[in-house]
Design an enzyme around this catalytic site. Structure first.
Site, PDB file in Angstrom:
ATOM      1  N   HIS A 119      51.010  35.978  35.063  1.00 26.32           N
ATOM      2  CA  HIS A 119      51.710  36.440  36.262  1.00 26.32           C
ATOM      3  C   HIS A 119      51.927  35.211  37.145  1.00 26.32           C
ATOM      4  O   HIS A 119      51.113  34.279  37.123  1.00 26.32           O
ATOM      5  CB  HIS A 119      50.790  37.458  36.965  1.00 26.32           C
ATOM      6  CG  HIS A 119      51.381  38.135  38.152  1.00 26.32           C
ATOM      7  ND1 HIS A 119      51.476  37.540  39.390  1.00 26.32           N
ATOM      8  CD2 HIS A 119      51.875  39.382  38.299  1.00 26.32           C
ATOM      9  CE1 HIS A 119      52.007  38.393  40.247  1.00 26.32           C
ATOM     10  NE2 HIS A 119      52.273  39.523  39.622  1.00 26.32           N
ATOM     11  N   ASP A 196      42.048  35.759  35.398  1.00 21.59           N
ATOM     12  CA  ASP A 196      42.808  36.658  36.264  1.00 21.59           C
ATOM     13  C   ASP A 196      42.567  38.081  35.752  1.00 21.59           C
ATOM     14  O   ASP A 196      43.134  38.491  34.738  1.00 21.59           O
ATOM     15  CB  ASP A 196      44.294  36.283  36.190  1.00 21.59           C
ATOM     16  CG  ASP A 196      45.169  37.254  36.963  1.00 21.59           C
ATOM     17  OD1 ASP A 196      44.632  38.258  37.486  1.00 21.59           O
ATOM     18  OD2 ASP A 196      46.385  37.025  37.027  1.00 21.59           O
ATOM     19  N   GLN A 199      44.715  42.892  36.038  1.00 23.42           N
ATOM     20  CA  GLN A 199      45.121  44.049  35.229  1.00 23.42           C
ATOM     21  C   GLN A 199      43.987  44.598  34.372  1.00 23.42           C
ATOM     22  O   GLN A 199      44.180  45.612  33.697  1.00 23.42           O
ATOM     23  CB  GLN A 199      46.309  43.683  34.324  1.00 23.42           C
ATOM     24  CG  GLN A 199      47.600  43.396  35.069  1.00 23.42           C
ATOM     25  CD  GLN A 199      48.196  44.622  35.758  1.00 23.42           C
ATOM     26  OE1 GLN A 199      47.834  45.770  35.484  1.00 23.42           O
ATOM     27  NE2 GLN A 199      49.112  44.385  36.673  1.00 23.42           N
ATOM     28  N   LYS A 222      44.902  47.700  42.772  1.00 18.19           N
ATOM     29  CA  LYS A 222      45.250  48.162  41.421  1.00 18.19           C
ATOM     30  C   LYS A 222      44.124  49.025  40.853  1.00 18.19           C
ATOM     31  O   LYS A 222      44.256  49.602  39.786  1.00 18.19           O
ATOM     32  CB  LYS A 222      45.521  46.970  40.502  1.00 18.19           C
ATOM     33  CG  LYS A 222      46.775  46.184  40.900  1.00 18.19           C
ATOM     34  CD  LYS A 222      47.053  45.081  39.924  1.00 18.19           C
ATOM     35  CE  LYS A 222      47.978  44.015  40.462  1.00 18.19           C
ATOM     36  NZ  LYS A 222      49.381  44.411  40.580  1.00 18.19           N
ATOM     37  N   CYS A 361      57.196  39.512  37.724  1.00 12.55           N
ATOM     38  CA  CYS A 361      56.501  38.292  38.187  1.00 12.55           C
ATOM     39  C   CYS A 361      55.925  37.526  37.008  1.00 12.55           C
ATOM     40  O   CYS A 361      54.823  36.954  37.098  1.00 12.55           O
ATOM     41  CB  CYS A 361      55.403  38.609  39.205  1.00 12.55           C
ATOM     42  SG  CYS A 361      55.994  39.424  40.667  1.00 12.55           S
TER      43      CYS A 361
HETATM   44  C1  LIG Z   1      48.081  39.862  35.925  1.00 16.55           C
HETATM   45  C2  LIG Z   1      48.283  39.834  37.403  1.00 16.55           C
HETATM   46  N1  LIG Z   1      47.763  38.832  38.114  1.00 16.55           N
HETATM   47  C3  LIG Z   1      47.892  38.744  39.435  1.00 16.55           C
HETATM   48  C4  LIG Z   1      48.595  39.698  40.128  1.00 16.55           C
HETATM   49  C5  LIG Z   1      48.737  39.558  41.589  1.00 16.55           C
HETATM   50  O1  LIG Z   1      48.161  40.628  42.255  1.00 16.55           O
HETATM   51  P1  LIG Z   1      48.357  40.782  43.825  1.00 16.55           P
HETATM   52  O2  LIG Z   1      49.837  40.874  44.062  1.00 16.55           O
HETATM   53  O3  LIG Z   1      47.625  42.020  44.154  1.00 16.55           O
HETATM   54  O4  LIG Z   1      47.768  39.559  44.431  1.00 16.55           O
HETATM   55  C6  LIG Z   1      49.177  40.762  39.447  1.00 16.55           C
HETATM   56  C7  LIG Z   1      49.970  41.776  40.154  1.00 16.55           C
HETATM   57  O5  LIG Z   1      50.732  42.509  39.597  1.00 16.55           O
HETATM   58  C8  LIG Z   1      49.003  40.833  38.050  1.00 16.55           C
HETATM   59  O6  LIG Z   1      49.536  41.836  37.338  1.00 16.55           O
END
Ligand SMILES: Cc1ncc(COP(=O)(O)O)c(C=O)c1O
Length: 406
Positions: A119, A196, A199, A222, A361
């Site tokens: 992401h 990260d 998800q 999430k 993203c």
């Molecule tokens: C794999 C992953 N990492 C990071 C993020 C970023 O999350 P946030 O927008 O809540 O900071 C997302 C958001 O969709 C994500 O799917």
């Protein structure tokens, strides 16, 4: 029969134009159960003050609620409480590592490895920090299914790599990454490993002692918690050596005219007034998930995922991305032949079916897969086979709606 889990989500009881809401965008943000809404409301009605500030009883209650939320997160991750830092979201947590650890530990000639699955939140901070330090950014590539091979890990994570940042679960393909292999390889070359978990946290039981990573980031929203609260977990010895990311109130030990010294962990990384209501909501969400049980979560989500793959893969003119093999959490991406994903999502919305459309993203991943954009249906514990049937029925209307014969 009323589903006991769905019944706990007020928003899922709402109708859209007289139609049952089919929410298939939990990868973007989940809905919240009543228990979380109640906990947040109770905090603001009964315990609200600025945590760590007031010495009066109400202030003490706000501090206790906030710090007790930290205990819950620490227990959730199997971590020490001082290693749990509250942030706004996973993005802020990953930026904290990049700017605090990265800027101060990377130099020209070093390498940072990320996967092509990332992401943007676990990519752009590393691009920026590499640009600032002269370190080189390199990628673990996947095959067309989204799988990173053992050979790729061996080939890319070699001497000279100082940090590896990888997603636990791809937000586009839903596939679980080979974290163990990446961590083992990263540590074999003395690199720090960042996970990260944005998800994975809503779906998998996370245990930092077993994962073996050095930093882990996730967002509350999430996993059934309010917007605006996230977590960075890091190893104490690394966090202790890192300078603050943001500076200001509450993160100091003492301040003089020209300089300052920093508070102990975790306060060193929590500058300014914190989202105590969000932290309370996150703790309530974790307790709620634990009450439902990880076995139940996994059973329900796996059933829906496998059913969705089976049903959607049989639809004419629908292409699914990724693979049904391997361990998955909650996301299937697809396109409808000759129809732009935004049109697909808009047509599905007429049936109150909510899916995400775009690059999610993860533009480098989409380019790697030869795509500009796609649709994504993502699942949480409240989704059912009925939701998948509604998605499939609505998808079958898309091309006809646009005038195609079939
Ligand atoms: C794999 C992953 N990492 C990071 C993020 C970023 O999350 P946030 O927008 O809540 O900071 C997302 C958001 O969709 C994500 O799917």
């Amino acid at each position: 029969m009323t589903d006991e889990i769905i019944a706990q989500f007020p928003l899922l009881q709402k109708q859209q134009d007289g139609k049952r809401m089919v929410y298939l965008d939990s990868g973007a943000t989940s809905q919240r159960p009543q228990a979380v809404l109640d906990a947040v409301s109770r905090f603001y009605k009964e315990d609200n003050a600025n945590p760590h500030r007031g010495v009066y009883a109400l202030g003490e209650r706000a501090t206790a609620a906030y710090e007790s939320a930290r205990d819950t997160v620490a227990e959730f991750l199997h971590a020490k409480r001082e290693e749990v830092i509250f942030t706004r979201n996973a993005t802020e947590a990953l930026n904290l590592v990049a700017y605090s650890w990265g800027l101060h530990n990377l130099k020209a000639g070093d390498r940072v490895v990320v996967s092509i699955l990332e992401h943007h939140s676990n990519l752009i901070p590393w691009q920026q920090v590499c640009r600032a330090t002269g370190a080189e950014l390199t990628f673990l590539y996947t095959d067309q299914r989204g799988v990173i091979s053992d050979e790729e890990i061996e080939k890319k994570i070699t001497k000279g790599v100082k940090l590896v940042a990888i997603t636990h679960v791809s937000n586009v393909l839903g596939l679980v990454s080979p974290v163990q292999k990446v961590v083992d390889r990263a540590h074999a070359v003395n690199a720090v490993c960042v996970l990260d978990a944005a998800q994975s946290a809503p779906h998998l039981q996370l245990d930092v002692t077993k994962l073996g990573v050095d930093f882990l980031a996730f967002s509350g929203h999430k996993l059934y918690a309010p917007l605006g609260i996230g977590v960075l977990w890091g190893r104490k010895e690394l966090l202790d050596d890192m300078p603050p990311f943001l500076t200001g109130g509450d993160m100091i030990e003492s301040v003089r005219e020209q300089d300052a010294t920093w508070a102990e962990l975790p306060q060193k990384f929590e500058a300014g007034t914190q989202n105590a209501g969000g932290a309370v909501g996150l703790a309530a969400a974790i307790h709620w998930m634990q009450g439902v049980g990880y076995d139940t979560i996994a059973r329900r989500e796996n059933d829906v995922y496998q059913y969705a793959w089976q049903v959607l893969s049989q639809l004419p003119h629908v292409t699914l991305y990724g693979t049904a093999q391997g361990q998955h959490c909650g996301a299937i991406s697809f396109n409808v032949e000759d129809v732009h994903p935004h049109d697909v999502a808009t047509i599905l919305d007429a049936d109150a079916v909510c899916v995400r459309a775009g690059h999610h993203c993860a533009q480098p991943l989409l380019h790697h897969l030869g795509l500009n954009s796609c649709c994504r249906a993502s699942f949480a514990v409240y989704n059912t086979r009925e939701d998948v049937d509604a998605l499939a029925a609505s998808l079958q209307k898309v091309r006809k709606w646009l005038g195609y014969g079939s």
